[in-house]
Design a protein around this motif. Structure first.
Motif, PDB file in Angstrom:
ATOM      1  N   ASP A 177     -38.826  -5.991 -45.273  1.00 27.62           N
ATOM      2  CA  ASP A 177     -39.657  -5.706 -44.094  1.00 27.62           C
ATOM      3  C   ASP A 177     -39.847  -4.196 -43.921  1.00 27.62           C
ATOM      4  OD1 ASP A 177     -40.187  -8.332 -43.202  1.00 27.62           O
ATOM      5  OD2 ASP A 177     -38.182  -8.462 -42.337  1.00 27.62           O
ATOM      6  N   ILE A 178     -38.774  -3.505 -43.553  1.00 30.82           N
ATOM      7  CA  ILE A 178     -38.827  -2.036 -43.420  1.00 30.82           C
ATOM      8  C   ILE A 178     -37.671  -1.477 -44.239  1.00 30.82           C
ATOM      9  CG2 ILE A 178     -38.673  -0.056 -41.864  1.00 30.82           C
ATOM     10  CD1 ILE A 178     -39.838  -1.751 -39.636  1.00 30.82           C
ATOM     11  N   SER A 179     -37.982  -1.026 -45.447  1.00 30.88           N
ATOM     12  CA  SER A 179     -36.943  -0.470 -46.312  1.00 30.88           C
ATOM     13  C   SER A 179     -36.470   0.830 -45.688  1.00 30.88           C
ATOM     14  CB  SER A 179     -37.518  -0.222 -47.709  1.00 30.88           C
ATOM     15  OG  SER A 179     -36.469   0.078 -48.610  1.00 30.88           O
ATOM     16  N   ASN A 180     -35.148   0.947 -45.477  1.00 27.17           N
ATOM     17  CA  ASN A 180     -34.691   2.113 -44.740  1.00 27.17           C
ATOM     18  C   ASN A 180     -33.439   2.721 -45.348  1.00 27.17           C
ATOM     19  OD1 ASN A 180     -35.503   3.856 -42.667  1.00 27.17           O
ATOM     20  ND2 ASN A 180     -36.071   2.113 -41.401  1.00 27.17           N
ATOM     21  N   GLY A 181     -32.451   3.067 -44.498  1.00 30.31           N
ATOM     22  CA  GLY A 181     -31.325   3.883 -44.931  1.00 30.31           C
ATOM     23  C   GLY A 181     -30.634   3.410 -46.196  1.00 30.31           C
ATOM     24  N   LEU A 182     -30.140   4.375 -46.957  1.00 31.82           N
ATOM     25  CA  LEU A 182     -29.442   4.058 -48.202  1.00 31.82           C
ATOM     26  C   LEU A 182     -28.455   5.173 -48.531  1.00 31.82           C
ATOM     27  CD1 LEU A 182     -32.272   4.248 -50.937  1.00 31.82           C
ATOM     28  CD2 LEU A 182     -32.441   5.219 -48.702  1.00 31.82           C
ATOM     29  N   ASP A 183     -27.372   4.777 -49.147  1.00 30.16           N
ATOM     30  CA  ASP A 183     -26.410   5.755 -49.658  1.00 30.16           C
ATOM     31  C   ASP A 183     -25.407   5.036 -50.563  1.00 30.16           C
ATOM     32  OD1 ASP A 183     -25.290   8.249 -50.133  1.00 30.16           O
ATOM     33  OD2 ASP A 183     -25.263   8.811 -48.016  1.00 30.16           O
ATOM     34  N   TRP A 184     -24.543   5.813 -51.210  1.00 29.51           N
ATOM     35  CA  TRP A 184     -23.574   5.262 -52.161  1.00 29.51           C
ATOM     36  C   TRP A 184     -22.165   5.590 -51.697  1.00 29.51           C
ATOM     37  CZ3 TRP A 184     -28.376   6.961 -53.150  1.00 29.51           C
ATOM     38  CH2 TRP A 184     -29.197   6.132 -53.913  1.00 29.51           C
ATOM     39  N   SER A 185     -21.220   4.696 -52.047  1.00 27.70           N
ATOM     40  CA  SER A 185     -19.824   4.941 -51.698  1.00 27.70           C
ATOM     41  C   SER A 185     -19.311   6.151 -52.474  1.00 27.70           C
ATOM     42  CB  SER A 185     -18.971   3.711 -52.040  1.00 27.70           C
ATOM     43  OG  SER A 185     -19.019   3.460 -53.436  1.00 27.70           O
ATOM     44  N   LEU A 186     -18.202   6.697 -52.036  1.00 25.56           N
ATOM     45  CA  LEU A 186     -17.685   7.928 -52.642  1.00 25.56           C
ATOM     46  C   LEU A 186     -17.292   7.714 -54.104  1.00 25.56           C
ATOM     47  CD1 LEU A 186     -15.568   9.284 -49.649  1.00 25.56           C
ATOM     48  CD2 LEU A 186     -17.976   9.723 -50.192  1.00 25.56           C
ATOM     49  N   ASP A 187     -16.865   6.494 -54.445  1.00 21.79           N
ATOM     50  CA  ASP A 187     -16.532   6.214 -55.854  1.00 21.79           C
ATOM     51  C   ASP A 187     -17.749   5.694 -56.636  1.00 21.79           C
ATOM     52  OD1 ASP A 187     -16.871   3.589 -55.023  1.00 21.79           O
ATOM     53  OD2 ASP A 187     -14.791   2.985 -55.329  1.00 21.79           O
ATOM     54  N   HIS A 188     -18.907   5.664 -55.974  1.00 26.96           N
ATOM     55  CA  HIS A 188     -20.191   5.266 -56.588  1.00 26.96           C
ATOM     56  C   HIS A 188     -20.234   3.800 -57.002  1.00 26.96           C
ATOM     57  CE1 HIS A 188     -20.032   9.752 -57.977  1.00 26.96           C
ATOM     58  NE2 HIS A 188     -20.341   9.645 -56.702  1.00 26.96           N
ATOM     59  N   LYS A 189     -19.299   3.011 -56.523  1.00 24.83           N
ATOM     60  CA  LYS A 189     -19.266   1.604 -56.934  1.00 24.83           C
ATOM     61  C   LYS A 189     -19.997   0.677 -55.972  1.00 24.83           C
ATOM     62  CE  LYS A 189     -15.209   1.774 -59.849  1.00 24.83           C
ATOM     63  NZ  LYS A 189     -13.764   1.739 -59.862  1.00 24.83           N
ATOM     64  N   ILE A 190     -20.431   1.228 -54.828  1.00 23.68           N
ATOM     65  CA  ILE A 190     -21.155   0.411 -53.847  1.00 23.68           C
ATOM     66  C   ILE A 190     -22.426   1.138 -53.423  1.00 23.68           C
ATOM     67  CG2 ILE A 190     -21.034  -0.740 -51.600  1.00 23.68           C
ATOM     68  CD1 ILE A 190     -17.989  -0.698 -51.863  1.00 23.68           C
ATOM     69  N   PHE A 191     -23.497   0.381 -53.320  1.00 28.75           N
ATOM     70  CA  PHE A 191     -24.770   0.884 -52.805  1.00 28.75           C
ATOM     71  C   PHE A 191     -24.969   0.248 -51.432  1.00 28.75           C
ATOM     72  CE2 PHE A 191     -29.494  -0.147 -52.719  1.00 28.75           C
ATOM     73  CZ  PHE A 191     -29.903   1.131 -52.353  1.00 28.75           C
ATOM     74  N   TYR A 192     -25.162   1.081 -50.429  1.00 29.28           N
ATOM     75  CA  TYR A 192     -25.404   0.589 -49.064  1.00 29.28           C
ATOM     76  C   TYR A 192     -26.894   0.665 -48.768  1.00 29.28           C
ATOM     77  CZ  TYR A 192     -20.364   1.161 -48.586  1.00 29.28           C
ATOM     78  OH  TYR A 192     -18.999   1.075 -48.761  1.00 29.28           O
ATOM     79  N   TYR A 193     -27.387  -0.333 -48.069  1.00 31.43           N
ATOM     80  CA  TYR A 193     -28.842  -0.436 -47.887  1.00 31.43           C
ATOM     81  C   TYR A 193     -29.177  -1.107 -46.557  1.00 31.43           C
ATOM     82  CZ  TYR A 193     -33.669  -1.900 -48.790  1.00 31.43           C
ATOM     83  OH  TYR A 193     -35.020  -2.096 -48.704  1.00 31.43           O
ATOM     84  N   ILE A 194     -30.246  -0.616 -45.935  1.00 31.17           N
ATOM     85  CA  ILE A 194     -30.707  -1.203 -44.676  1.00 31.17           C
ATOM     86  C   ILE A 194     -32.159  -1.659 -44.799  1.00 31.17           C
ATOM     87  CG2 ILE A 194     -31.343  -0.664 -42.279  1.00 31.17           C
ATOM     88  CD1 ILE A 194     -28.905   1.250 -42.235  1.00 31.17           C
ATOM     89  N   ASP A 195     -32.403  -2.928 -44.544  1.00 26.55           N
ATOM     90  CA  ASP A 195     -33.755  -3.417 -44.261  1.00 26.55           C
ATOM     91  C   ASP A 195     -33.759  -3.563 -42.744  1.00 26.55           C
ATOM     92  OD1 ASP A 195     -36.094  -4.774 -43.809  1.00 26.55           O
ATOM     93  OD2 ASP A 195     -35.781  -6.284 -45.371  1.00 26.55           O
ATOM     94  N   SER A 196     -34.492  -2.684 -42.045  1.00 23.09           N
ATOM     95  CA  SER A 196     -34.341  -2.560 -40.582  1.00 23.09           C
ATOM     96  C   SER A 196     -34.437  -3.878 -39.830  1.00 23.09           C
ATOM     97  CB  SER A 196     -35.386  -1.595 -40.025  1.00 23.09           C
ATOM     98  OG  SER A 196     -35.087  -0.286 -40.447  1.00 23.09           O
ATOM     99  N   LEU A 197     -35.400  -4.702 -40.194  1.00 24.34           N
ATOM    100  CA  LEU A 197     -35.616  -5.907 -39.381  1.00 24.34           C
ATOM    101  C   LEU A 197     -34.609  -7.020 -39.677  1.00 24.34           C
ATOM    102  CD1 LEU A 197     -39.492  -6.044 -38.936  1.00 24.34           C
ATOM    103  CD2 LEU A 197     -37.761  -4.762 -37.674  1.00 24.34           C
ATOM    104  N   SER A 198     -33.682  -6.768 -40.590  1.00 21.04           N
ATOM    105  CA  SER A 198     -32.562  -7.701 -40.766  1.00 21.04           C
ATOM    106  C   SER A 198     -31.461  -7.378 -39.756  1.00 21.04           C
ATOM    107  CB  SER A 198     -31.991  -7.596 -42.186  1.00 21.04           C
ATOM    108  OG  SER A 198     -31.227  -6.406 -42.320  1.00 21.04           O
ATOM    109  N   TYR A 199     -31.586  -6.231 -39.103  1.00 23.73           N
ATOM    110  CA  TYR A 199     -30.588  -5.779 -38.111  1.00 23.73           C
ATOM    111  C   TYR A 199     -29.174  -5.761 -38.686  1.00 23.73           C
ATOM    112  CZ  TYR A 199     -34.398  -5.913 -34.822  1.00 23.73           C
ATOM    113  OH  TYR A 199     -35.602  -5.669 -34.206  1.00 23.73           O
ATOM    114  N   SER A 200     -29.099  -5.449 -39.969  1.00 22.30           N
ATOM    115  CA  SER A 200     -27.777  -5.369 -40.586  1.00 22.30           C
ATOM    116  C   SER A 200     -27.716  -4.202 -41.559  1.00 22.30           C
ATOM    117  CB  SER A 200     -27.444  -6.683 -41.307  1.00 22.30           C
ATOM    118  OG  SER A 200     -28.314  -6.867 -42.409  1.00 22.30           O
ATOM    119  N   VAL A 201     -26.497  -3.829 -41.885  1.00 25.32           N
ATOM    120  CA  VAL A 201     -26.252  -2.863 -42.956  1.00 25.32           C
ATOM    121  C   VAL A 201     -25.652  -3.674 -44.103  1.00 25.32           C
ATOM    122  CG1 VAL A 201     -24.998  -0.770 -43.623  1.00 25.32           C
ATOM    123  CG2 VAL A 201     -25.777  -1.064 -41.246  1.00 25.32           C
TER     124      VAL A 201
END
Ligand SMILES: O=C(O)[C@H](O)[C@@H](O)[C@H](O)[C@H](O)CO
Ligand SMILES: [Zn+2]
Length: 291
Positions: A151-175
């Motif tokens: 829906d709305i591709s938004n925030g993103l970043d990686w964990s400090l050990d680079h093993k996890i990708f964090y992602y937000i689709d805004s209208l899912s109301y979740s991280v």
């Protein structure tokens, strides 16, 4: 408990300020104003701003190893030469979706520029749904598409050990989180790490801190929240004097400060009177003792 100071360091009146990025070499903050089609660089020492106008909605900017920047403009991954203000198109996505544009983007620790798309909004968060996708521009300029139905591709970043990708689709109301393979750029095993609470409103931009905790800007929530992605718990709420907080990043000396962008679009006259700094750049400072 440590105390927090919040200051509007630049009254830029952004229609939709986004993509704050700290540029250590110049002690400055880069950011974009998406609908105003401009990329800005605010020098934290001289307090001067340089603005470069581009020919489409510019939704994210990132540092390029060769110097200069990369930016997502419309549905194009572009190189931006700051000296002569020229733009060079590196790749284009969503060619069949003429109403789409890129939204938030960030570079992974191996130099892949991740950015997702969305349908153009008719009003904030009002848009044709499921039109977006997540992409990455690889260092060899190939583009990989990860998934669609966004829906709305938004925030993103990686964990400090680079093993996890964090992602937000805004209208899912979740991280959300994915397993991440830094060698290949592959993602797998999507799961929810945090569900927004009602008053937190719409999750937007995101960054990670030195302790591996996530900071999420809450659009319409007037705050950034600090989350523990391992426990799924909110650890802290920092309220700002503007409702439409869009994104955040660390910067300043030793990356000890946080910069927050926000928007003016979608506010009525009364709201703008109450929140005259809407569209400005905010700095959050922690007193000694850490967060
Ligand atoms: O800043 C962004 O990421 C979008 O481009 C904005 O338009 C808002 O976030 C959106 O309207 C709220 O979800
Ligand atoms: Zn955003």
């Amino acid at each position: 408990m440590s105390s927090i100071k919040i200051e509007c360091v630049l009254r830029e009146n952004c229609r939709c300020g986004e993509s704050p990025v700290w540029e250590e070499a110049s002690n400055s903050l880069l950011f974009v104003d998406i609908p105003a089609k401009k990329v800005c660089q605010w020098d934290s020492l001289s307090k001067r701003v340089q603005r470069v106008a581009v020919d489409g909605p510019v939704s994210s900017v990132a540092l390029r190893q060769l110097g200069g920047y990369v930016a997502t403009i419309g549905t194009k991954f572009c190189a931006l030469n700051w000296e002569d203000q020229s733009v060079f198109v590196l790749a284009m996505v969503d060619k069949d979706k003429t109403n789409n544009r890129f939204n938030d983007g960030k570079v992974d620790p191996a130099g892949r520029y991740f950015a997702g798309t969305m349908a153009e909004e008719t009003a904030p968060a009002v848009l044709e749904r499921h039109q977006g996708s997540l992409y990455a521009l690889f260092p060899d300029h190939n583009v990989k598409k990860y998934f669609d139905q966004v829906d709305i591709s938004n925030g993103l970043d990686w964990s400090l050990d680079h093993k996890i990708f964090y992602y937000i689709d805004s209208l899912s109301y979740s991280v959300d989180a994915f397993d991440y393979d830094l060698q290949t750029g592959q993602i797998a095993n999507r799961r929810i790490v945090y569900k927004m609470e009602k008053e937190e409103q719409i999750p937007d931009g995101m960054c990670i801190d030195a302790e591996g905790k996530l900071w999420v800007a809450c659009y319409n929530g007037g705050r950034v929240i600090r989350l523990d992605p391992e426990t799924g718990k909110r650890l802290q709420t920092v309220k700002l004097p503007v409702d439409k907080t869009t994104s955040c990043c660390f910067g300043g000396k030793d990356y000890s400060e946080m910069y927050v962008t926000c928007a003016r679009d979608g506010m009525d006259a009364e709201g703008l009177l109450r929140q005259p700094d809407a569209g400005g750049i905010f700095k959050v400072m922690w007193s000694l003792g850490g967060k």
